[in-house]
Design a protein around this motif. Sequence first.
Motif, PDB file in Angstrom:
ATOM      1  N   HIS A  83       0.829  -1.209   0.000  1.00  0.00           N
ATOM      2  CA  HIS A  83       0.000   0.000   0.000  1.00  0.00           C
ATOM      3  C   HIS A  83       0.864   1.261   0.000  1.00  0.00           C
ATOM      4  CE1 HIS A  83      -3.126   2.868   0.949  1.00  0.00           C
ATOM      5  NE2 HIS A  83      -2.430   3.245   2.004  1.00  0.00           N
ATOM      6  N   GLN A  84       1.870   1.282   0.863  1.00  0.00           N
ATOM      7  CA  GLN A  84       2.733   2.465   0.965  1.00  0.00           C
ATOM      8  C   GLN A  84       3.500   2.700  -0.334  1.00  0.00           C
ATOM      9  OE1 GLN A  84       2.839   4.776   3.287  1.00  0.00           O
ATOM     10  NE2 GLN A  84       1.372   3.725   4.605  1.00  0.00           N
ATOM     11  N   MET A  85       3.934   1.617  -0.990  1.00  0.00           N
ATOM     12  CA  MET A  85       4.667   1.777  -2.244  1.00  0.00           C
ATOM     13  C   MET A  85       3.727   2.264  -3.355  1.00  0.00           C
ATOM     14  SD  MET A  85       7.606   1.347  -1.269  1.00  0.00           S
ATOM     15  CE  MET A  85       8.864   1.023  -2.462  1.00  0.00           C
ATOM     16  N   GLU A  86       2.458   1.841  -3.305  1.00  0.00           N
ATOM     17  CA  GLU A  86       1.486   2.312  -4.290  1.00  0.00           C
ATOM     18  C   GLU A  86       1.188   3.796  -4.095  1.00  0.00           C
ATOM     19  OE1 GLU A  86      -1.853  -0.299  -3.756  1.00  0.00           O
ATOM     20  OE2 GLU A  86      -0.931  -1.919  -4.922  1.00  0.00           O
ATOM     21  N   VAL A  87       1.129   4.235  -2.843  1.00  0.00           N
ATOM     22  CA  VAL A  87       0.889   5.654  -2.559  1.00  0.00           C
ATOM     23  C   VAL A  87       2.066   6.473  -3.062  1.00  0.00           C
ATOM     24  CG1 VAL A  87       0.603   7.354  -0.697  1.00  0.00           C
ATOM     25  CG2 VAL A  87      -0.633   5.191  -0.612  1.00  0.00           C
ATOM     26  N   GLY A  88       3.266   5.940  -2.929  1.00  0.00           N
ATOM     27  CA  GLY A  88       4.462   6.602  -3.453  1.00  0.00           C
ATOM     28  C   GLY A  88       4.800   7.878  -2.708  1.00  0.00           C
ATOM     29  N   GLU A  89       5.212   8.893  -3.471  1.00  0.00           N
ATOM     30  CA  GLU A  89       5.674  10.149  -2.881  1.00  0.00           C
ATOM     31  C   GLU A  89       4.530  11.043  -2.414  1.00  0.00           C
ATOM     32  OE1 GLU A  89       8.145  11.942  -5.841  1.00  0.00           O
ATOM     33  OE2 GLU A  89       9.751  10.489  -5.550  1.00  0.00           O
ATOM     34  N   GLU A  90       3.322  10.687  -2.767  1.00  0.00           N
ATOM     35  CA  GLU A  90       2.154  11.491  -2.377  1.00  0.00           C
ATOM     36  C   GLU A  90       2.074  11.599  -0.853  1.00  0.00           C
ATOM     37  OE1 GLU A  90      -2.653  11.029  -2.449  1.00  0.00           O
ATOM     38  OE2 GLU A  90      -1.530  10.178  -4.112  1.00  0.00           O
ATOM     39  N   GLY A  91       1.957  12.812  -0.367  1.00  0.00           N
ATOM     40  CA  GLY A  91       1.823  13.033   1.067  1.00  0.00           C
ATOM     41  C   GLY A  91       3.141  13.050   1.817  1.00  0.00           C
ATOM     42  N   LEU A  92       4.249  13.022   1.088  1.00  0.00           N
ATOM     43  CA  LEU A  92       5.572  13.074   1.719  1.00  0.00           C
ATOM     44  C   LEU A  92       6.251  14.393   1.378  1.00  0.00           C
ATOM     45  CD1 LEU A  92       7.183   9.556   1.078  1.00  0.00           C
ATOM     46  CD2 LEU A  92       6.502  10.514   3.275  1.00  0.00           C
ATOM     47  N   ALA A  93       6.965  14.931   2.342  1.00  0.00           N
ATOM     48  CA  ALA A  93       7.798  16.094   2.068  1.00  0.00           C
ATOM     49  C   ALA A  93       8.973  15.625   1.209  1.00  0.00           C
ATOM     50  CB  ALA A  93       8.300  16.711   3.369  1.00  0.00           C
ATOM     51  N   GLU A  94       9.539  16.538   0.453  1.00  0.00           N
ATOM     52  CA  GLU A  94      10.639  16.156  -0.442  1.00  0.00           C
ATOM     53  C   GLU A  94      11.819  15.548   0.319  1.00  0.00           C
ATOM     54  OE1 GLU A  94      13.358  18.088  -3.959  1.00  0.00           O
ATOM     55  OE2 GLU A  94      11.430  18.996  -3.478  1.00  0.00           O
ATOM     56  N   GLU A  95      12.086  16.058   1.514  1.00  0.00           N
ATOM     57  CA  GLU A  95      13.213  15.524   2.288  1.00  0.00           C
ATOM     58  C   GLU A  95      12.953  14.096   2.791  1.00  0.00           C
ATOM     59  OE1 GLU A  95      10.970  18.054   5.442  1.00  0.00           O
ATOM     60  OE2 GLU A  95      11.601  18.393   3.384  1.00  0.00           O
ATOM     61  N   ASP A  96      11.704  13.626   2.691  1.00  0.00           N
ATOM     62  CA  ASP A  96      11.369  12.273   3.137  1.00  0.00           C
ATOM     63  C   ASP A  96      11.268  11.266   1.987  1.00  0.00           C
ATOM     64  OD1 ASP A  96      11.241  13.003   5.839  1.00  0.00           O
ATOM     65  OD2 ASP A  96       9.170  13.709   5.604  1.00  0.00           O
ATOM     66  N   HIS A  97      11.497  11.692   0.765  1.00  0.00           N
ATOM     67  CA  HIS A  97      11.400  10.787  -0.384  1.00  0.00           C
ATOM     68  C   HIS A  97      12.407   9.642  -0.297  1.00  0.00           C
ATOM     69  CE1 HIS A  97       9.180  13.772  -3.264  1.00  0.00           C
ATOM     70  NE2 HIS A  97       8.535  13.559  -2.136  1.00  0.00           N
ATOM     71  N   PHE A  98      13.501   9.857   0.409  1.00  0.00           N
ATOM     72  CA  PHE A  98      14.509   8.804   0.540  1.00  0.00           C
ATOM     73  C   PHE A  98      13.934   7.545   1.188  1.00  0.00           C
ATOM     74  CE2 PHE A  98      14.572  10.578   4.741  1.00  0.00           C
ATOM     75  CZ  PHE A  98      14.908   9.511   5.571  1.00  0.00           C
ATOM     76  N   LEU A  99      12.863   7.691   1.960  1.00  0.00           N
ATOM     77  CA  LEU A  99      12.257   6.531   2.621  1.00  0.00           C
ATOM     78  C   LEU A  99      11.731   5.510   1.616  1.00  0.00           C
ATOM     79  CD1 LEU A  99      10.350   8.331   5.502  1.00  0.00           C
ATOM     80  CD2 LEU A  99      12.292   6.773   5.744  1.00  0.00           C
ATOM     81  N   LEU A 100      11.436   5.952   0.405  1.00  0.00           N
ATOM     82  CA  LEU A 100      10.923   5.037  -0.613  1.00  0.00           C
ATOM     83  C   LEU A 100      12.033   4.288  -1.334  1.00  0.00           C
ATOM     84  CD1 LEU A 100       8.149   7.348  -2.066  1.00  0.00           C
ATOM     85  CD2 LEU A 100       7.868   5.431  -0.490  1.00  0.00           C
ATOM     86  N   ASP A 101      13.292   4.658  -1.105  1.00  0.00           N
ATOM     87  CA  ASP A 101      14.424   4.027  -1.788  1.00  0.00           C
ATOM     88  C   ASP A 101      15.016   2.867  -1.004  1.00  0.00           C
ATOM     89  OD1 ASP A 101      14.165   5.892  -3.796  1.00  0.00           O
ATOM     90  OD2 ASP A 101      15.579   7.290  -2.870  1.00  0.00           O
ATOM     91  N   ILE A 102      14.293   2.328  -0.080  1.00  0.00           N
ATOM     92  CA  ILE A 102      14.817   1.282   0.795  1.00  0.00           C
ATOM     93  C   ILE A 102      14.533  -0.095   0.192  1.00  0.00           C
ATOM     94  CG2 ILE A 102      12.826   0.896   2.282  1.00  0.00           C
ATOM     95  CD1 ILE A 102      14.829   1.319   4.632  1.00  0.00           C
ATOM     96  N   ASN A 103      15.448  -1.045   0.381  1.00  0.00           N
ATOM     97  CA  ASN A 103      15.281  -2.409  -0.128  1.00  0.00           C
ATOM     98  C   ASN A 103      14.691  -3.269   0.982  1.00  0.00           C
ATOM     99  OD1 ASN A 103      15.394  -4.871  -1.324  1.00  0.00           O
ATOM    100  ND2 ASN A 103      17.624  -4.982  -1.445  1.00  0.00           N
ATOM    101  N   LEU A 104      13.495  -3.775   0.749  1.00  0.00           N
ATOM    102  CA  LEU A 104      12.807  -4.550   1.770  1.00  0.00           C
ATOM    103  C   LEU A 104      12.504  -5.973   1.296  1.00  0.00           C
ATOM    104  CD1 LEU A 104      10.392  -1.719   2.831  1.00  0.00           C
ATOM    105  CD2 LEU A 104      12.368  -2.515   4.094  1.00  0.00           C
ATOM    106  N   ASP A 105      13.345  -6.510   0.424  1.00  0.00           N
ATOM    107  CA  ASP A 105      13.079  -7.831  -0.149  1.00  0.00           C
ATOM    108  C   ASP A 105      13.305  -8.990   0.806  1.00  0.00           C
ATOM    109  OD1 ASP A 105      12.403  -6.666  -2.521  1.00  0.00           O
ATOM    110  OD2 ASP A 105      14.415  -6.834  -3.378  1.00  0.00           O
TER     111      ASP A 105
END
Length: 150
Positions: A83-105
Amino acid sequence: MDAVGWRRFMEGMIPSVAVRMQSETEDASTCRLTVKAWSANLVVKLLEVTHGQWLYRNVHVHDMVSGEKARNRKERIRAELKHQMEVGEEGLAEEDHFLLDINLDDLEHSTGEDQAIWLLALKAARKAQQLRESRANGTAAGGNRGAAQL
Protein backbone atom coordinates in the motif's frame (compact mmCIF):
# COMPACT_ATOMS: atom_id res chain seq x y z
CA MET A 1 -4.04 -47.77 26.11
CA ASP A 2 -7.62 -46.90 26.99
CA ALA A 3 -6.88 -47.71 30.63
CA VAL A 4 -4.62 -44.65 31.06
CA GLY A 5 -5.61 -42.51 28.08
CA TRP A 6 -3.50 -41.28 25.19
CA ARG A 7 -2.13 -38.18 26.93
CA ARG A 8 -0.97 -40.08 30.01
CA PHE A 9 0.46 -42.83 27.81
CA MET A 10 2.51 -40.26 25.86
CA GLU A 11 3.71 -38.88 29.20
CA GLY A 12 5.16 -42.31 30.04
CA MET A 13 2.37 -44.04 31.94
CA ILE A 14 2.31 -47.59 30.65
CA PRO A 15 -0.76 -49.69 31.42
CA SER A 16 -0.01 -52.79 33.46
CA VAL A 17 -1.68 -54.92 30.81
CA ALA A 18 1.00 -53.81 28.31
CA VAL A 19 3.72 -54.78 30.77
CA ARG A 20 2.07 -58.19 31.28
CA MET A 21 1.85 -58.72 27.53
CA GLN A 22 5.53 -57.88 27.14
CA SER A 23 6.38 -60.24 29.99
CA GLU A 24 4.54 -63.06 28.24
CA THR A 25 6.30 -62.26 24.98
CA GLU A 26 9.64 -62.28 26.78
CA ASP A 27 8.92 -65.74 28.21
CA ALA A 28 7.99 -67.12 24.79
CA SER A 29 10.99 -65.66 22.91
CA THR A 30 14.69 -65.24 23.25
CA CYS A 31 14.38 -61.54 24.02
CA ARG A 32 17.44 -60.11 25.75
CA LEU A 33 15.58 -57.20 27.38
CA THR A 34 13.94 -57.64 30.74
CA VAL A 35 10.44 -56.28 31.23
CA LYS A 36 11.88 -53.55 33.41
CA ALA A 37 14.42 -52.53 30.73
CA TRP A 38 11.73 -52.71 28.00
CA SER A 39 9.40 -50.50 30.08
CA ALA A 40 12.16 -47.97 30.75
CA ASN A 41 13.11 -47.82 27.05
CA LEU A 42 9.45 -47.39 26.08
CA VAL A 43 9.04 -44.49 28.51
CA VAL A 44 12.19 -42.83 27.12
CA LYS A 45 10.94 -43.21 23.54
CA LEU A 46 7.51 -41.85 24.44
CA LEU A 47 9.07 -38.82 26.13
CA GLU A 48 11.34 -38.26 23.12
CA VAL A 49 8.31 -38.30 20.81
CA THR A 50 6.40 -35.90 23.07
CA HIS A 51 9.40 -33.58 23.35
CA GLY A 52 9.89 -33.66 19.58
CA GLN A 53 6.26 -32.69 19.04
CA TRP A 54 6.62 -29.88 21.55
CA LEU A 55 9.76 -28.56 19.81
CA TYR A 56 8.09 -28.75 16.40
CA ARG A 57 5.06 -26.84 17.66
CA ASN A 58 7.20 -24.16 19.30
CA VAL A 59 9.12 -23.57 16.09
CA HIS A 60 6.05 -23.80 13.88
CA VAL A 61 3.92 -21.44 15.97
CA HIS A 62 6.27 -19.19 17.93
CA ASP A 63 9.47 -18.84 15.89
CA MET A 64 9.98 -15.14 15.04
CA VAL A 65 11.29 -15.84 11.51
CA SER A 66 9.23 -18.78 10.23
CA GLY A 67 6.48 -19.49 12.77
CA GLU A 68 2.77 -19.08 12.13
CA LYS A 69 2.48 -15.89 14.17
CA ALA A 70 5.48 -14.47 12.33
CA ARG A 71 3.94 -15.39 8.97
CA ASN A 72 0.68 -13.66 9.89
CA ARG A 73 2.56 -10.58 11.09
CA LYS A 74 4.67 -10.54 7.92
CA GLU A 75 1.54 -10.81 5.76
CA ARG A 76 0.12 -7.71 7.46
CA ILE A 77 3.45 -5.92 7.00
CA ARG A 78 3.65 -7.04 3.37
CA ALA A 79 0.15 -5.69 2.65
CA GLU A 80 1.01 -2.36 4.28
CA LEU A 81 4.34 -2.21 2.38
CA LYS A 82 2.49 -2.73 -0.89
CA HIS A 83 0.00 0.00 0.00
CA GLN A 84 2.73 2.46 0.96
CA MET A 85 4.67 1.78 -2.24
CA GLU A 86 1.49 2.31 -4.29
CA VAL A 87 0.89 5.65 -2.56
CA GLY A 88 4.46 6.60 -3.45
CA GLU A 89 5.67 10.15 -2.88
CA GLU A 90 2.15 11.49 -2.38
CA GLY A 91 1.82 13.03 1.07
CA LEU A 92 5.57 13.07 1.72
CA ALA A 93 7.80 16.09 2.07
CA GLU A 94 10.64 16.16 -0.44
CA GLU A 95 13.21 15.52 2.29
CA ASP A 96 11.37 12.27 3.14
CA HIS A 97 11.40 10.79 -0.38
CA PHE A 98 14.51 8.80 0.54
CA LEU A 99 12.26 6.53 2.62
CA LEU A 100 10.92 5.04 -0.61
CA ASP A 101 14.42 4.03 -1.79
CA ILE A 102 14.82 1.28 0.79
CA ASN A 103 15.28 -2.41 -0.13
CA LEU A 104 12.81 -4.55 1.77
CA ASP A 105 13.08 -7.83 -0.15
CA ASP A 106 14.39 -9.92 2.77
CA LEU A 107 11.08 -10.13 4.63
CA GLU A 108 11.07 -13.94 4.28
CA HIS A 109 14.43 -14.29 6.04
CA SER A 110 13.97 -11.81 8.86
CA THR A 111 11.67 -11.14 11.79
CA GLY A 112 10.08 -8.25 9.90
CA GLU A 113 11.26 -5.80 12.56
CA ASP A 114 13.22 -3.64 10.07
CA GLN A 115 10.21 -3.43 7.79
CA ALA A 116 7.90 -2.55 10.70
CA ILE A 117 10.29 0.23 11.78
CA TRP A 118 10.47 1.50 8.19
CA LEU A 119 6.66 1.55 8.02
CA LEU A 120 6.46 3.54 11.24
CA ALA A 121 9.00 6.05 9.91
CA LEU A 122 7.13 6.39 6.62
CA LYS A 123 3.76 6.82 8.35
CA ALA A 124 5.26 9.40 10.72
CA ALA A 125 6.70 11.31 7.77
CA ARG A 126 3.32 11.29 6.00
CA LYS A 127 1.55 12.44 9.17
CA ALA A 128 4.11 15.22 9.73
CA GLN A 129 3.57 16.46 6.16
CA GLN A 130 -0.21 16.28 6.64
CA LEU A 131 0.09 18.38 9.82
CA ARG A 132 2.34 20.93 8.08
CA GLU A 133 -0.17 21.23 5.24
CA SER A 134 -3.15 21.57 7.56
CA ARG A 135 -1.37 24.27 9.59
CA ALA A 136 -0.43 26.11 6.44
CA ASN A 137 -4.00 25.90 5.14
CA GLY A 138 -5.47 26.82 8.52
CA THR A 139 -3.26 29.87 8.91
CA ALA A 140 -3.84 31.04 5.34
CA ALA A 141 -7.60 30.43 5.41
CA GLY A 142 -8.39 31.40 8.99
CA GLY A 143 -6.11 34.37 9.30
CA ASN A 144 -5.03 35.03 12.87
CA ARG A 145 -7.04 32.41 14.77
CA GLY A 146 -4.88 32.54 17.88
CA ALA A 147 -5.67 36.21 18.54
CA ALA A 148 -9.39 35.57 18.94
CA GLN A 149 -8.72 33.14 21.82
CA LEU A 150 -6.87 35.71 23.92
